[in-house]
Scaffold this motif. Structure first.
Motif, PDB file in Angstrom:
ATOM      1  N   GLY A 507       0.788  -1.222   0.000  1.00 33.48           N
ATOM      2  CA  GLY A 507       0.000   0.000   0.000  1.00 33.48           C
ATOM      3  C   GLY A 507       0.817   1.267   0.000  1.00 33.48           C
ATOM      4  O   GLY A 507       0.338   2.322  -0.429  1.00 33.48           O
ATOM      5  N   GLY A 508       2.027   1.198   0.483  1.00 35.50           N
ATOM      6  CA  GLY A 508       2.858   2.395   0.537  1.00 35.50           C
ATOM      7  C   GLY A 508       3.528   2.751  -0.772  1.00 35.50           C
ATOM      8  O   GLY A 508       4.156   3.808  -0.883  1.00 35.50           O
ATOM      9  N   ASP A 509       3.410   1.893  -1.789  1.00 34.33           N
ATOM     10  CA  ASP A 509       4.052   2.152  -3.075  1.00 34.33           C
ATOM     11  C   ASP A 509       3.096   2.893  -4.010  1.00 34.33           C
ATOM     12  O   ASP A 509       1.894   2.639  -4.030  1.00 34.33           O
ATOM     13  CB  ASP A 509       4.485   0.835  -3.718  1.00 34.33           C
ATOM     14  CG  ASP A 509       5.594   0.155  -2.932  1.00 34.33           C
ATOM     15  OD1 ASP A 509       6.762   0.379  -3.259  1.00 34.33           O
ATOM     16  OD2 ASP A 509       5.276  -0.576  -1.977  1.00 34.33           O
ATOM     17  N   ILE A 524      -9.363 -12.226   0.708  1.00 34.82           N
ATOM     18  CA  ILE A 524      -8.714 -10.936   0.883  1.00 34.82           C
ATOM     19  C   ILE A 524      -9.200 -10.003  -0.210  1.00 34.82           C
ATOM     20  O   ILE A 524      -9.036 -10.284  -1.394  1.00 34.82           O
ATOM     21  CB  ILE A 524      -7.170 -11.050   0.829  1.00 34.82           C
ATOM     22  CG1 ILE A 524      -6.654 -11.945   1.965  1.00 34.82           C
ATOM     23  CG2 ILE A 524      -6.523  -9.678   0.912  1.00 34.82           C
ATOM     24  CD1 ILE A 524      -5.146 -12.117   1.983  1.00 34.82           C
ATOM     25  N   ASN A 525      -9.799  -8.892   0.182  1.00 42.18           N
ATOM     26  CA  ASN A 525     -10.280  -7.925  -0.795  1.00 42.18           C
ATOM     27  C   ASN A 525      -9.124  -7.056  -1.281  1.00 42.18           C
ATOM     28  O   ASN A 525      -8.298  -6.606  -0.489  1.00 42.18           O
ATOM     29  CB  ASN A 525     -11.377  -7.053  -0.184  1.00 42.18           C
ATOM     30  CG  ASN A 525     -12.631  -7.846   0.107  1.00 42.18           C
ATOM     31  OD1 ASN A 525     -12.881  -8.868  -0.518  1.00 42.18           O
ATOM     32  ND2 ASN A 525     -13.408  -7.393   1.069  1.00 42.18           N
ATOM     33  N   LEU A 526      -9.082  -6.820  -2.578  1.00 44.04           N
ATOM     34  CA  LEU A 526      -7.942  -6.145  -3.193  1.00 44.04           C
ATOM     35  C   LEU A 526      -8.320  -4.816  -3.836  1.00 44.04           C
ATOM     36  O   LEU A 526      -7.481  -4.187  -4.473  1.00 44.04           O
ATOM     37  CB  LEU A 526      -7.320  -7.058  -4.257  1.00 44.04           C
ATOM     38  CG  LEU A 526      -6.873  -8.456  -3.797  1.00 44.04           C
ATOM     39  CD1 LEU A 526      -6.439  -9.289  -4.999  1.00 44.04           C
ATOM     40  CD2 LEU A 526      -5.755  -8.360  -2.772  1.00 44.04           C
ATOM     41  N   GLN A 527      -9.578  -4.369  -3.669  1.00 46.48           N
ATOM     42  CA  GLN A 527     -10.045  -3.224  -4.441  1.00 46.48           C
ATOM     43  C   GLN A 527      -9.360  -1.912  -4.069  1.00 46.48           C
ATOM     44  O   GLN A 527      -9.351  -0.979  -4.869  1.00 46.48           O
ATOM     45  CB  GLN A 527     -11.570  -3.064  -4.299  1.00 46.48           C
ATOM     46  CG  GLN A 527     -12.057  -2.544  -2.952  1.00 46.48           C
ATOM     47  CD  GLN A 527     -12.332  -3.662  -1.967  1.00 46.48           C
ATOM     48  OE1 GLN A 527     -11.721  -4.708  -2.033  1.00 46.48           O
ATOM     49  NE2 GLN A 527     -13.245  -3.428  -1.044  1.00 46.48           N
ATOM     50  N   HIS A 528      -8.788  -1.818  -2.885  1.00 47.46           N
ATOM     51  CA  HIS A 528      -8.157  -0.571  -2.480  1.00 47.46           C
ATOM     52  C   HIS A 528      -6.740  -0.417  -3.046  1.00 47.46           C
ATOM     53  O   HIS A 528      -6.187   0.690  -3.033  1.00 47.46           O
ATOM     54  CB  HIS A 528      -8.111  -0.466  -0.953  1.00 47.46           C
ATOM     55  CG  HIS A 528      -9.462  -0.436  -0.317  1.00 47.46           C
ATOM     56  ND1 HIS A 528     -10.434   0.473  -0.689  1.00 47.46           N
ATOM     57  CD2 HIS A 528     -10.028  -1.215   0.642  1.00 47.46           C
ATOM     58  CE1 HIS A 528     -11.524   0.265   0.023  1.00 47.46           C
ATOM     59  NE2 HIS A 528     -11.300  -0.755   0.828  1.00 47.46           N
ATOM     60  N   LEU A 529      -6.155  -1.508  -3.541  1.00 49.26           N
ATOM     61  CA  LEU A 529      -4.774  -1.455  -4.024  1.00 49.26           C
ATOM     62  C   LEU A 529      -4.622  -1.799  -5.500  1.00 49.26           C
ATOM     63  O   LEU A 529      -3.620  -1.436  -6.113  1.00 49.26           O
ATOM     64  CB  LEU A 529      -3.889  -2.401  -3.198  1.00 49.26           C
ATOM     65  CG  LEU A 529      -3.722  -2.064  -1.717  1.00 49.26           C
ATOM     66  CD1 LEU A 529      -2.878  -3.123  -1.027  1.00 49.26           C
ATOM     67  CD2 LEU A 529      -3.088  -0.696  -1.539  1.00 49.26           C
ATOM     68  N   PHE A 530      -5.614  -2.482  -6.082  1.00 48.52           N
ATOM     69  CA  PHE A 530      -5.459  -2.971  -7.457  1.00 48.52           C
ATOM     70  C   PHE A 530      -6.709  -2.668  -8.273  1.00 48.52           C
ATOM     71  O   PHE A 530      -7.806  -2.539  -7.729  1.00 48.52           O
ATOM     72  CB  PHE A 530      -5.167  -4.477  -7.445  1.00 48.52           C
ATOM     73  CG  PHE A 530      -3.933  -4.834  -6.671  1.00 48.52           C
ATOM     74  CD1 PHE A 530      -2.682  -4.742  -7.256  1.00 48.52           C
ATOM     75  CD2 PHE A 530      -4.015  -5.210  -5.336  1.00 48.52           C
ATOM     76  CE1 PHE A 530      -1.536  -5.042  -6.534  1.00 48.52           C
ATOM     77  CE2 PHE A 530      -2.877  -5.508  -4.606  1.00 48.52           C
ATOM     78  CZ  PHE A 530      -1.627  -5.425  -5.206  1.00 48.52           C
ATOM     79  N   PRO A 739      -5.738   4.477  -2.934  1.00 48.57           N
ATOM     80  CA  PRO A 739      -4.804   3.477  -2.401  1.00 48.57           C
ATOM     81  C   PRO A 739      -3.852   4.102  -1.384  1.00 48.57           C
ATOM     82  O   PRO A 739      -3.350   5.208  -1.576  1.00 48.57           O
ATOM     83  CB  PRO A 739      -4.046   3.006  -3.656  1.00 48.57           C
ATOM     84  CG  PRO A 739      -5.001   3.242  -4.783  1.00 48.57           C
ATOM     85  CD  PRO A 739      -5.732   4.505  -4.414  1.00 48.57           C
ATOM     86  N   GLY A 740      -3.646   3.393  -0.287  1.00 47.96           N
ATOM     87  CA  GLY A 740      -2.757   3.883   0.754  1.00 47.96           C
ATOM     88  C   GLY A 740      -3.379   4.935   1.651  1.00 47.96           C
ATOM     89  O   GLY A 740      -2.700   5.520   2.486  1.00 47.96           O
TER      90      GLY A 740
END
Length: 920
Positions: A507-509, A524-530, A739-740
């Motif tokens: 998340g920090g990238d 694991i939900n991935l919508q916030h990062l991908f 994201p992040g």
């Protein structure tokens, strides 16, 4: 409660003022600090106190320090944001760490209209079934209707549930799995079960279904149960039968709340669907829905919506979900790959021909063939691993490796299978596979070609592979192609916690790429990062494809567009067969029905259909297909899937629930927003509060802010650190967050702590280290024609639910009234808005002091007059709101409870402000 005090009374004890809450035990006092938080609640016994608790009266505002208009606005917002025991029909609203959408309130409203909550929530993947169930759970807890609960779910979803309950609903729950149960039971008294000791649990269905645990759990099971993936509990397989027996026993208690969740309630299996409905009510288990009355009754318990239903214009949710584009990208084999694939296919078909007549031998030969061909099609690394591991094969597990089942009991299997083909020389095939694994891979080259423009445009892709060896192979190739990009691999080789930590660390990238196996397609939900999905390997189950994309394309996705790419080679017999026999047919069914219809569960039909397609595509001997019945299997497969499609269409025509319209939900939604404040109000308050404390809330870009918590006053920074916030954090004030970034809602620690600290400082300036903001002031206003006084109020009410068990709750509301010499002119939000009106000039300090003193002198008559009348009016309105929400559309003859609301007087006057008309 003691005879001396009732809920809502103000009490002085231990050197401070408290509010009395309903007490769980006779003779004890349950107290919350008058200016404190929920975490500060104390249970005390008057006889044990060194100083006897005595009645107290809320202190009225004082003249000094004089408040400015900005201070009055800040106090008004702090008062509203600090309240947690909401008085409205949605009591839980103040405790949520997110802002639900209007359509997500539908199951909650349905639940409030049932004496015992029995619901089947069958919304599509990604719409938010977990959120909808959590809203009901939080509401029942806050209403005092449920103290204990259990969530039953597949084991791979346990951690997701415990995390979601804590993060979104502020509910602490204990995970009960095969790995944790022994530790939790250690040291418990002989008479106490795990569920007695831990009343709020998330339990693995795989763990609890065993007969030796099933009985003890059923005896200790709480009165509120949520079952996720409920369709996996009604089949005829042994594991499903055990689950069904458990749920049947739990549902037999007519007083138990039961909420079933599934995205595939019907799937063409009429018998399983009826068993599912029978858990809600035994009367629903028969085929008794041909008449309209039965369907109307079921509609009170069954909600089923596709994404298109909730993104229609009437709900106003077009932006809740991104636009989704799917494309197919083909690539070609080179000569070496073509030769290897042909050699493996020749070898596999020879094994099938030599399998003999025994059913088990033929089945293992078919599955072994497909298992090896899947690995070959996935990557040379997976093929080499499968061939090297062939002697470790467990023949009875081959089917689990071949078919992409929905992962009801465990993670998707991503270890390369042993082929099970132990006849004939395989050394040359192993050598070819190992050589290809070291060579330039055309499939990786095609993936790089697809990803390059997407990454350049800022995309954050997830590349889904079938096997661990493939994931490592792909990640190695992509790291060479994109050396500056953060690339991580997540497979079944990691534990659940390790997978979650590795994903969260990305998340920090600024930009990231994840290579994963199907161990991440659920859990694991991935919508916030991908925002992009690449199907590097084709799944043999269309539901698995949907699950992969559903990790990214779901509620909370910040991107306006989500892309998914299916990668395949026309040179691959297995790719072509899967596309033709399964995936494209599944997409056609999805377009026809609006949902994905799972594959028929009979593995033999699927195997035969795929083998038949492989033979036809490669021009192999048609006689082989006839001899082994592959062509008949293909026809049976077509028939079963077509029957499932027709069953799904019929089910939706009979049972689709869209009867609750936006106009039924929108008014309640609007009231919720006005009373509690939406994203704009939160942003305004947080910025103002930090500015008053000499710290700026930095705006980065739209919906992106940065807060330097270490620069806040020490006592506030320490309170934030105790709640897990410190240093510099990135924030979004509207959903979906970037994201992040953490999304800021009224229960987020930053605005909550700021509101509590500022309110405490205003009410108790002597003890507060902060500069008090003042509770009384005067200024010239451009919107009043005569001298007008605005009073900020904290109203308390006794809310009693009269039913089988009578429950009394203490609830609160922030309000305001405005009055002129002739009487009250505005209340609630209309009165509060007068504080925001533009000033018309400054008043001299002596004039401000005189106006405030005159207003304070009238406060006693104000409290006993207009304030008390307003509190009575609000009590009546709240009772009507509760009654309307619970009764609307329900059968009054079946509804047993009612709600009464009584104001606690006198109300608290938090602030008093005089507005002077501008000179003409």
């Amino acid at each position: 409660m003691t005879a001396a005090f009732s809920p809502g009374d103000l009490i002085y004890a231990r050197g401070r003022e408290w509010v009395a809450l309903p007490s769980p035990e006779e003779g004890w006092l349950c107290l919350r600090p008058l200016s404190g938080a929920e975490a500060d609640i104390q249970l005390i016994h008057p006889d044990l106190e060194t100083e006897t608790p005595r009645p107290a009266r809320f202190a009225l505002p004082e003249r000094e320090p004089l408040a400015t208009q900005s201070a009055a606005q800040l106090l008004s917002e702090a008062l509203r944001l600090s309240l947690r025991r909401g008085a409205g029909p949605f009591r839980s609203a103040a405790r949520l760490s997110f802002e639900p959408r209007a359509y997500q309130l539908v199951p909650l409203i349905m639940a409030l209209r049932l004496q015992t909550v029995r619901l089947l929530i069958a919304d599509d993947v990604g719409i938010g079934k977990t959120i909808e169930a959590g809203l009901i759970l939080r509401e029942l807890i806050d209403r005092g209707e449920a103290e204990a609960f259990t969530v039953l779910c597949p084991p791979h979803l346990v951690e997701q549930w415990t995390g979601e309950l804590k993060e979104k609903f502020d509910i602490d729950s204990v995970a009960v799995t095969a790995a944790s149960a022994a530790r939790l039971e250690r040291g418990l008294p002989q008479h106490m079960t795990l569920f007695d000791a831990y009343p709020q649990t998330v339990v693995s269905l795989d763990y609890i279904k065993a007969e030796k645990r099933r009985d003890s759990f059923a005896r200790a099971c709480p009165k509120l149960v949520i079952v996720d993936e409920a369709h996996a509990c009604v089949g005829t397989y042994q594991g499903r039968q055990q689950r069904f027996e458990l749920l049947t026993r739990l549902s037999s208690d007519a007083t138990r709340h039961l909420i079933l969740l599934t995205a595939t309630p019907h799937s063409g299996d009429e018998e399983a669907f009826e068993r599912l409905l029978g858990l809600i009510d035994p009367e629903f288990s028969g085929r008794a829905f041909e008449d309209e009355r039965s369907r109307i009754r079921l509609a009170r318990h069954f909600v089923q919506r596709r994404r298109i239903d909730v993104t229609s214009r009437e709900w106003g949710e077009e932006r809740s979900f991104p636009r989704h584009e799917t494309s197919e990208i083909s690539y070609s084999f080179d000569n070496a790959q073509t030769a290897f694939h042909d050699a493996v296919l020749d070898y596999c078909l020879a094994v099938v021909e030599d399998a003999g007549a025994g059913q088990r031998e033929r089945r293992l030969a078919f599955w072994g063939t497909l298992a090896l061909m899947r690995c070959v099609g996935s990557s040379p690394a997976a093929a080499a691993s499968a061939l090297r591991n062939r002697l470790k094969s467990d023949p009875d597990r081959l089917g689990d490796h071949v078919f992409d089942d929905d992962g009801e009991d465990e993670d998707a299997i991503d270890v390369e299978p042993a082929s099970g083909l132990n006849t004939g020389p395989l050394a040359s095939l192993v050598a070819q596979a190992e050589h290809l694994a070291r060579s330039l891979d055309p499939k990786i080259a095609a993936t790089v070609k697809v990803l390059a423009p997407l990454i350049k445009a800022g995309a954050n892709p997830v590349v889904f592979c079938r096997y661990i060896a493939t994931a490592d192979h792909v990640a190695s190739g992509l790291r060479k192609a994109f050396p500056k990009l953060r690339i991580e691999v997540v497979t079944g080789a990691l534990t659940g916690d390790e997978r979650r930590a590795r994903v969260e660390a990305m998340g920090g990238d600024a930009q990231r790429l994840l290579v994963a196996t199907d161990c991440l397609s659920e859990g694991i939900n991935l919508q916030h990062l991908f925002d992009t999905v690449i199907h590097y390997d084709l799944s043999w189950n269309p539901t698995r494809h949907q699950q992969r994309e559903g990790r990214v394309d779901r509620f909370g996705q910040s991107a306006l567009l989500v892309r998914s790419v299916i990668l395949f080679s026309p040179d691959s017999a297995i790719d072509g067969a899967v596309l033709e026999v399964i995936l494209r047919k599944a997409e056609a069914i999805r377009k026809a029905t609006g949902v994905s219809v799972p594959l028929p569960e009979e593995r033999g039909a699927v195997t035969g259909a795929l083998m038949n397609a492989v033979l036809l595509r490669k021009g192999r001997n048609q006689q082989l297909s006839l001899d082994f019945g592959f062509d008949q299997d293909a026809r049976n497969f077509e028939t079963r899937w077509r029957d499932a499609e027709e069953g799904e269409k019929a089910s939706r025509a009979r049972f689709a629930q869209n009867s609750m319209k936006p106009e039924e939900v929108a008014p309640e939604w609007k009231k919720w927003r006005e009373l509690l404040g939406g994203p704009a109000e939160l942003l305004r308050f947080t910025g103002r509060a930090m500015s008053r404390l000499d710290v700026q809330l930095e705006m980065q870009k739209q919906n992106s802010y940065r807060a330097h918590l270490g620069e806040l006053p020490k006592q506030i920074a320490e309170r934030l650190a105790s709640r897990g916030l410190e240093g510099t954090i990135n924030l979004s004030f509207d959903e979906p967050p970037l994201p992040g970034h953490a999304v800021v809602t009224r229960s987020h620690p930053l605005p909550a702590t700021l509101a509590e600290s500022l309110l405490e400082g205003a009410l108790d300036p002597v003890s507060s280290p902060l500069n008090p903001i003042g509770r009384a002031g005067a200024w010239s206003s451009s919107v009043v024609k005569v001298l007008t006084t605005v009073a900020l109020l904290r109203l308390r009410f006794k809310l009693t639910v009269h039913g089988r068990v009578e429950r009394m709750l203490l609830v609160e509301e922030a309000s305001a009234i405005a009055f002129e010499p002739g009487g009250m002119i505005a209340a609630g939000e209309a009165a509060r808005k007068l504080l925001d009106a533009e000033t018309a000039g400054n008043l001299a300090d002596v004039a401000r002091t005189r106006l405030v003193e005159a207003a304070l002198a009238r406060t006693a008559s104000l409290v006993d007059g207009p304030v008390a009348e307003h509190a009575q009016t609000r009590a009546q309105a709240l009772a009507e709101d509760h009654d309307r929400l619970r009764r609307a559309g329900s059968d009054a003859s079946r509804f047993l409870s009612r709600v009464s609301v009584e104001p606690v007087l006198p109300a608290d006057v938090i602030g008093l402000y005089v507005l002077v008309p501008a000179p003409s």
